[in-house]
Design an enzyme around this catalytic site. Structure first.
Site, short mmCIF file in Angstrom:
data_model
loop_
_atom_site.label_atom_id
_atom_site.label_comp_id
_atom_site.label_asym_id
_atom_site.label_seq_id
_atom_site.Cartn_x
_atom_site.Cartn_y
_atom_site.Cartn_z
N ASN A 1 -5.06 10.05 -1.95
CA ASN A 1 -4.78 9.09 -3.02
C ASN A 1 -5.47 7.76 -2.70
O ASN A 1 -5.10 7.13 -1.72
CB ASN A 1 -3.28 8.88 -3.17
CG ASN A 1 -2.92 8.11 -4.42
OD1 ASN A 1 -3.75 7.91 -5.29
ND2 ASN A 1 -1.68 7.66 -4.50
N HIS B 1 -3.01 -1.70 -3.39
CA HIS B 1 -3.12 -0.29 -3.78
C HIS B 1 -2.95 -0.29 -5.30
O HIS B 1 -1.87 -0.58 -5.81
CB HIS B 1 -2.01 0.52 -3.11
CG HIS B 1 -1.91 1.94 -3.55
ND1 HIS B 1 -2.15 3.00 -2.70
CD2 HIS B 1 -1.58 2.49 -4.74
CE1 HIS B 1 -1.97 4.14 -3.35
NE2 HIS B 1 -1.62 3.85 -4.60
N ASP C 1 0.83 -1.21 0.00
CA ASP C 1 0.00 0.00 0.00
C ASP C 1 0.87 1.26 0.00
O ASP C 1 1.85 1.36 0.73
CB ASP C 1 -0.94 0.03 1.20
CG ASP C 1 -1.89 1.21 1.11
OD1 ASP C 1 -2.67 1.24 0.15
OD2 ASP C 1 -1.81 2.10 1.97
N PHE D 1 0.03 13.13 -0.32
CA PHE D 1 -1.32 12.58 -0.33
C PHE D 1 -1.68 12.06 1.06
O PHE D 1 -0.85 11.51 1.76
CB PHE D 1 -1.41 11.41 -1.32
CG PHE D 1 -1.30 11.78 -2.77
CD1 PHE D 1 -2.40 12.28 -3.45
CD2 PHE D 1 -0.10 11.63 -3.45
CE1 PHE D 1 -2.31 12.61 -4.80
CE2 PHE D 1 0.00 11.95 -4.80
CZ PHE D 1 -1.11 12.45 -5.48
N ASP E 1 -8.38 4.41 5.67
CA ASP E 1 -7.11 4.84 5.08
C ASP E 1 -6.57 6.04 5.85
O ASP E 1 -6.11 7.04 5.28
CB ASP E 1 -7.26 5.18 3.60
CG ASP E 1 -5.91 5.37 2.89
OD1 ASP E 1 -4.88 5.05 3.50
OD2 ASP E 1 -5.89 5.85 1.75
N HIS F 1 -0.19 13.20 8.39
CA HIS F 1 0.99 13.96 8.00
C HIS F 1 1.10 15.18 8.91
O HIS F 1 0.13 15.58 9.56
CB HIS F 1 0.90 14.43 6.54
CG HIS F 1 0.93 13.31 5.54
ND1 HIS F 1 2.06 12.60 5.25
CD2 HIS F 1 -0.05 12.79 4.75
CE1 HIS F 1 1.79 11.69 4.33
NE2 HIS F 1 0.51 11.78 4.01
#
Length: 435
Positions: free
Chosen positions: A278, A179, A152, A323, A305, A309
């Site tokens: 993404n 992915h 992934d 992403f 998901d 960040h």
């Protein structure tokens, strides 16, 4: 240890909410009834007529440890999931170092054992260092505890590599979790290719970058007999080819993310990294296809998901931001508010997609709130609203465009193995009555 959950409501077989009390003894559901002698219990939780359900299961999270602990850690990521009502989460292997050997995989397992507040299952990669064509030793990693294999974050670019990985996974009775992204079709895109990309003057990503690789892999899965699971399906073409493969008898399952169900590219308000994910938010017709795919069984489950960040990384343009979107702490709440309260989904369907089906498709223990089941439980306030406030996040990250949104279904309690790991804003559980 005997714990009573009183004044709760559970979903009945005919999708009604019924009053119930749960007796938790040690780590299991010991009894379910209308009334118990409160003097029998060491601890009592008053659910105050709110929803009691099995703990949610998220088969797609990023915990970032080791290698990226400035974004998230196993401790903070598992705490964030517990705040969202998740009692089991499955962590992706795009780490540094990648857990592509038994030694590296075991090191991650040890951090999980020490720091996680809920059940964390660790994926192993399909190939060494994710981007190579060298397969990992699946048999050894399976023995070390890998429950499935995925790269992934990147798609497996070579069909031959994926074919050999699928053959090995089929022998090991493990799923290949994909992915799907053909990098030759990306063209440096940062959002869905459509009118909004033109309006913002940003390079677009065509839907075929996802769906064409799914189509390739479905034929390989049919050839090898492997269990093939597709991550974060986002386009109508992807839904179509998965539906056709299921009708043909291919062993394929797939997931969809809350943000793809709730938003389309036309909802993007500005060129800001919080909107960059993404796969990207796609068109309205894709959004509708995802909802229809859930309802007709083409899509098996909902996964977050959760991709944290730092603020510095995300607080910039699509062209520069990484992403990813966080989602562990409000995924159920988004789905409940947007779809259940409006009568599009039933509450029973949402629990099925977020707790039962994710466990079933990966052969994990399935909690059906029966006597003898592990007491992995969540209590949600479905009667009152709250505002998504990043200051209350347990995750280290806040990269989401849903900040400030009014939602129903805040998590009052999360119990793992019969122990309170989250409680209404107070991790110490001071609102529970202990004797």
């Amino acid at each position: 240890m005997d714990l009573l959950i009183k004044n709760g409501r559970m979903i009945s077989h005919d999708n009604q909410l019924i009053s119930v009390q749960l007796w938790v003894k040690d780590q299991f559901i010991h009894a379910i009834g209308k009334s118990f002698d409160e003097g029998l219990f060491d601890q009592i939780i008053d659910a105050k007529n709110q929803l009691v359900t099995q703990g949610l299961v998220d088969v797609h999270v990023h915990l970032r440890q080791p290698g990226f602990t400035y974004k998230e850690t196993i401790k903070t990521g598992s705490q964030a999931a517990s705040r969202g009502g998740f009692t089991t989460i499955c962590a992706m292997p795009n780490l540094n170092p990648v857990p592509d050997t038994v030694e590296r995989f075991t090191q991650v397992q040890e951090i999980i054992r020490q720091d996680a507040v809920n059940h964390v299952l660790q994926y192993a990669p399909i190939t060494k260092n994710l981007r190579s064509d060298d397969l990992v030793n699946q048999t050894a990693l399976k023995k070390a505890g890998a429950f499935a294999f995925t790269n992934d974050g990147v798609g497996v670019q070579r069909a031959g590599t994926m074919y050999l990985a699928m053959k090995e996974a089929a022998k090991n009775q493990r799923a290949i979790v994909a992915h799907t992204e053909d990098e030759s079709l990306l063209f440096d895109g940062v959002m869905h290719k459509g009118k909004k990309a033109e309006e913002l003057d940003l390079p677009g990503i065509v839907s075929a970058a996802e769906s064409s690789q799914i189509a390739r892999d479905l034929l390989l899965a049919e050839e090898t007999g492997v269990h093939y699971h597709v991550c974060h399906v986002s386009s109508k073409e992807s839904v179509r080819v998965i539906r056709q493969a299921k009708e043909a008898g291919v062993h394929v399952t797939c997931e969809v993310c809350p943000h793809h169900l709730l938003r389309a590219d036309e909802d993007i308000t500005c060129d800001h990294g919080y909107w960059k994910m993404n796969p990207p938010l796609r068109a309205k017709e894709d959004q509708k296809a995802l909802i229809d795919g859930l309802l007709d069984g083409t899509i098996d489950c909902i996964a977050t998901d959760h991709a944290p960040h730092s603020l510095e990384e995300k607080n910039q343009s699509f062209l520069k931001a990484p992403f990813g979107i966080v989602g562990s702490e409000y995924a159920f709440q988004l789905i409940y508010t947007t779809f259940v309260k409006k009568g599009i989904f039933t509450l029973a369907q949402v629990v099925d997609w977020m707790a039962i089906k994710p466990a079933e498709i990966f052969d994990l223990p399935v909690n059906r709130l029966n006597i003898g089941d592990t007491a992995d439980l969540a209590i949600f306030d479905i009667d009152h609203s709250y505002i998504v406030d990043q200051k209350e996040f347990l995750s280290q990250a806040e990269n989401t465009p849903f900040i400030g949104k009014e939602l129903f279904g805040d998590t009052l309690y999360t119990l793992v193995d019969g122990k309170i790991v989250w409680q209404g804003g107070n991790q110490n559980g001071s609102l529970a009555n202990s004797r």
